[in-house]
Design an enzyme around this catalytic site. Sequence first.
Site, short mmCIF file in Angstrom:
data_model
loop_
_atom_site.label_atom_id
_atom_site.label_comp_id
_atom_site.label_asym_id
_atom_site.label_seq_id
_atom_site.Cartn_x
_atom_site.Cartn_y
_atom_site.Cartn_z
N GLU A 102 0.83 -1.21 0.00
CA GLU A 102 0.00 0.00 0.00
C GLU A 102 0.86 1.26 0.00
O GLU A 102 2.01 1.22 0.47
CB GLU A 102 -0.88 0.02 1.26
CG GLU A 102 -2.34 -0.26 1.01
CD GLU A 102 -3.11 0.80 0.24
OE1 GLU A 102 -2.51 1.60 -0.51
OE2 GLU A 102 -4.34 0.82 0.37
N ASP A 106 -3.87 5.44 6.59
CA ASP A 106 -4.31 6.67 7.25
C ASP A 106 -5.24 6.25 8.40
O ASP A 106 -4.78 5.90 9.47
CB ASP A 106 -5.01 7.50 6.16
CG ASP A 106 -5.35 8.91 6.58
OD1 ASP A 106 -4.43 9.68 6.86
OD2 ASP A 106 -6.55 9.24 6.63
N PHE A 155 -1.55 16.32 4.69
CA PHE A 155 -1.82 15.75 3.36
C PHE A 155 -0.56 15.81 2.51
O PHE A 155 0.09 16.86 2.40
CB PHE A 155 -2.96 16.51 2.68
CG PHE A 155 -3.38 15.87 1.39
CD1 PHE A 155 -4.15 14.72 1.39
CD2 PHE A 155 -2.98 16.42 0.18
CE1 PHE A 155 -4.53 14.12 0.19
CE2 PHE A 155 -3.36 15.82 -1.02
CZ PHE A 155 -4.13 14.67 -1.01
N ASP A 162 -1.48 11.18 -5.07
CA ASP A 162 -2.03 12.26 -5.89
C ASP A 162 -2.83 13.27 -5.08
O ASP A 162 -3.27 12.99 -3.96
CB ASP A 162 -2.98 11.68 -6.94
CG ASP A 162 -4.30 11.22 -6.32
OD1 ASP A 162 -4.25 10.46 -5.34
OD2 ASP A 162 -5.37 11.63 -6.80
P1 5GP Z 1 -7.53 5.01 4.98
O1 5GP Z 1 -8.61 4.08 4.60
O2 5GP Z 1 -6.36 4.36 5.67
O3 5GP Z 1 -8.04 6.19 5.77
O4 5GP Z 1 -7.05 5.70 3.65
C1 5GP Z 1 -6.09 5.18 2.82
C2 5GP Z 1 -6.14 5.87 1.48
O5 5GP Z 1 -6.40 7.28 1.61
C3 5GP Z 1 -4.78 5.76 0.81
O6 5GP Z 1 -4.66 4.57 0.06
C4 5GP Z 1 -4.75 7.02 -0.03
O7 5GP Z 1 -5.38 6.78 -1.26
C5 5GP Z 1 -5.60 8.03 0.74
N1 5GP Z 1 -4.76 8.96 1.54
C6 5GP Z 1 -4.68 9.01 2.88
N2 5GP Z 1 -3.85 10.01 3.28
C7 5GP Z 1 -3.39 10.58 2.15
C8 5GP Z 1 -2.47 11.67 1.89
O8 5GP Z 1 -1.90 12.33 2.78
N3 5GP Z 1 -2.26 11.97 0.58
C9 5GP Z 1 -2.84 11.30 -0.44
N4 5GP Z 1 -2.53 11.68 -1.67
N5 5GP Z 1 -3.71 10.28 -0.24
C10 5GP Z 1 -3.97 9.92 1.05
#
Ligand code: 5GP
Length: 178
Positions: A102, A106, A155, A162
């Site tokens: 991955e 987050d 972020f 992206d």
């Molecule tokens: P989660 O389900 O763990 O909250 O989110 C994971 C997904 O959120 C990642 O695979 C990514 O696509 C997106 N994401 C989370 N934080 C960031 C960030 O700081 N920058 C970007 N570009 N995508 C993020």
Amino acid sequence: MQTIQIKDKRFRTFIPEADILREVGRVADEITRDLDGKNPLFVSVLNGSFMFTADLLKRLDMACEVSFVKLASYEGVASTGKVKELVGLNEDISGRTVVIVEDIVDTGLTMQRLLETLEARQPAEIRIATLLLKPDKLQVKLDIDYVAMKIPNDFIVGYGLDYDGLGRNYRDIYTVID
Ligand code: 5GP
């Protein structure tokens, strides 16, 4: 320090390519040490992890396979809102060692969903390798075996990640300014 503009947001250099590659190399060494001889299947989650996957696999000195999957969101029939379904995994993973690759964990909800989906296919074991982890955002309990870098809650873009489809091509990782 370099500043870039993507649409309405400005970003500054946060993790330079050399630092990223050093940590990716460390993770590759750990994986080789742990999984050599098991012919693991790396399941790379598109789109964000394409660059990490390429750099990681180039540094693995062992027999392994790779497959690329996507988590497609669709509106659930019930009131659960968005449901994420795994698409693209054609391999039979039963009895195999699987490593999820991955870009970033987050809240961990995406990873949790992915684990559930893969566990239903009865692999011998599932390990998780993530380029980035935001430890303070994690909402679920996850055993993450390999983490290249831990970062704060801001972020970020670049190195596969992206902002609204843009910025994946940058070699370095950038963090948002405003
Ligand atoms: P989660 O389900 O763990 O909250 O989110 C994971 C997904 O959120 C990642 O695979 C990514 O696509 C997106 N994401 C989370 N934080 C960031 C960030 O700081 N920058 C970007 N570009 N995508 C993020």
